[in-house]
Design a protein around this motif. Structure first.
Motif, PDB file in Angstrom:
ATOM      1  N   ARG A  26       0.813  -1.221   0.000  1.00  0.00           N
ATOM      2  CA  ARG A  26       0.000   0.000   0.000  1.00  0.00           C
ATOM      3  C   ARG A  26       0.842   1.265   0.000  1.00  0.00           C
ATOM      4  NH1 ARG A  26      -4.797   0.109   4.295  1.00  0.00           N
ATOM      5  NH2 ARG A  26      -4.265   2.304   4.374  1.00  0.00           N
ATOM      6  N   CYS A  27       1.844   1.324   0.902  1.00  0.00           N
ATOM      7  CA  CYS A  27       2.588   2.571   1.034  1.00  0.00           C
ATOM      8  C   CYS A  27       4.078   2.394   0.748  1.00  0.00           C
ATOM      9  CB  CYS A  27       2.406   3.161   2.427  1.00  0.00           C
ATOM     10  SG  CYS A  27       3.218   2.226   3.733  1.00  0.00           S
ATOM     11  N   GLY A  28       4.547   1.144   0.578  1.00  0.00           N
ATOM     12  CA  GLY A  28       5.955   0.922   0.305  1.00  0.00           C
ATOM     13  C   GLY A  28       6.825   0.966   1.536  1.00  0.00           C
ATOM     14  N   MET A  56       3.163  -7.375   9.123  1.00  0.00           N
ATOM     15  CA  MET A  56       2.465  -6.108   8.985  1.00  0.00           C
ATOM     16  C   MET A  56       3.417  -4.980   8.640  1.00  0.00           C
ATOM     17  SD  MET A  56       1.560  -5.200  12.933  1.00  0.00           S
ATOM     18  CE  MET A  56       1.016  -3.534  12.574  1.00  0.00           C
ATOM     19  N   CYS A  57       2.853  -3.919   8.110  1.00  0.00           N
ATOM     20  CA  CYS A  57       3.630  -2.744   7.744  1.00  0.00           C
ATOM     21  C   CYS A  57       3.858  -1.894   8.990  1.00  0.00           C
ATOM     22  CB  CYS A  57       2.873  -1.961   6.681  1.00  0.00           C
ATOM     23  SG  CYS A  57       3.621  -0.389   6.280  1.00  0.00           S
ATOM     24  N   THR A  58       5.107  -1.491   9.226  1.00  0.00           N
ATOM     25  CA  THR A  58       5.396  -0.673  10.408  1.00  0.00           C
ATOM     26  C   THR A  58       4.961   0.770  10.199  1.00  0.00           C
ATOM     27  OG1 THR A  58       7.627  -0.484   9.528  1.00  0.00           O
ATOM     28  CG2 THR A  58       7.310  -2.017  11.330  1.00  0.00           C
ATOM     29  N   PHE A  59       4.755   1.142   8.951  1.00  0.00           N
ATOM     30  CA  PHE A  59       4.428   2.545   8.669  1.00  0.00           C
ATOM     31  C   PHE A  59       2.925   2.814   8.724  1.00  0.00           C
ATOM     32  CE2 PHE A  59       3.954   6.250   5.816  1.00  0.00           C
ATOM     33  CZ  PHE A  59       4.782   7.124   6.487  1.00  0.00           C
ATOM     34  N   CYS A  60       2.144   2.038   7.995  1.00  0.00           N
ATOM     35  CA  CYS A  60       0.697   2.317   7.966  1.00  0.00           C
ATOM     36  C   CYS A  60      -0.111   1.280   8.753  1.00  0.00           C
ATOM     37  CB  CYS A  60       0.190   2.406   6.525  1.00  0.00           C
ATOM     38  SG  CYS A  60       0.184   0.857   5.634  1.00  0.00           S
ATOM     39  N   GLY A  61       0.531   0.189   9.190  1.00  0.00           N
ATOM     40  CA  GLY A  61      -0.164  -0.790  10.020  1.00  0.00           C
ATOM     41  C   GLY A  61      -0.990  -1.794   9.251  1.00  0.00           C
TER      42      GLY A  61
HETATM   43 ZN   LIG Z   1       2.201   0.368   4.592  1.00  0.00          ZN
END
Ligand SMILES: [Zn+2]
Length: 67
Positions: A26-28, A56-61
């Motif tokens: 989603r956000c890279g 999971m993504c640490t940036f957007c969750g």
């Molecule tokens: Zn993300």
């Protein structure tokens, strides 16, 4: 039965988080392996919980993958 849903409370906690290879679709952002814990309580009394692993993504969750 509406009040039943107010009494049941589910919380999700991240217990441990380790960086891993891979990027968020989603956000890279950087992905990481997380130890999750889901606790379900009824009338503030904990009656059920389970732990599971997820990527999971640490940036957007965003949850990218579950085991
Ligand atoms: Zn993300």
């Amino acid at each position: 039965m509406v009040c039943f849903y107010f009494l049941v409370n589910q919380t999700r906690q991240v217990r441990q988080c380790k960086p891993t290879t891979g990027l968020c679709s989603r956000c890279g952002g950087k992905a990481s392996v997380a130890d999750m814990k889901t606790a379900t309580s009824f009338c503030y009394v904990l009656f059920y919980w389970k732990s599971w692993k997820t990527i999971m993504c640490t940036f957007c969750g965003t949850i990218l993958k579950t085991y």
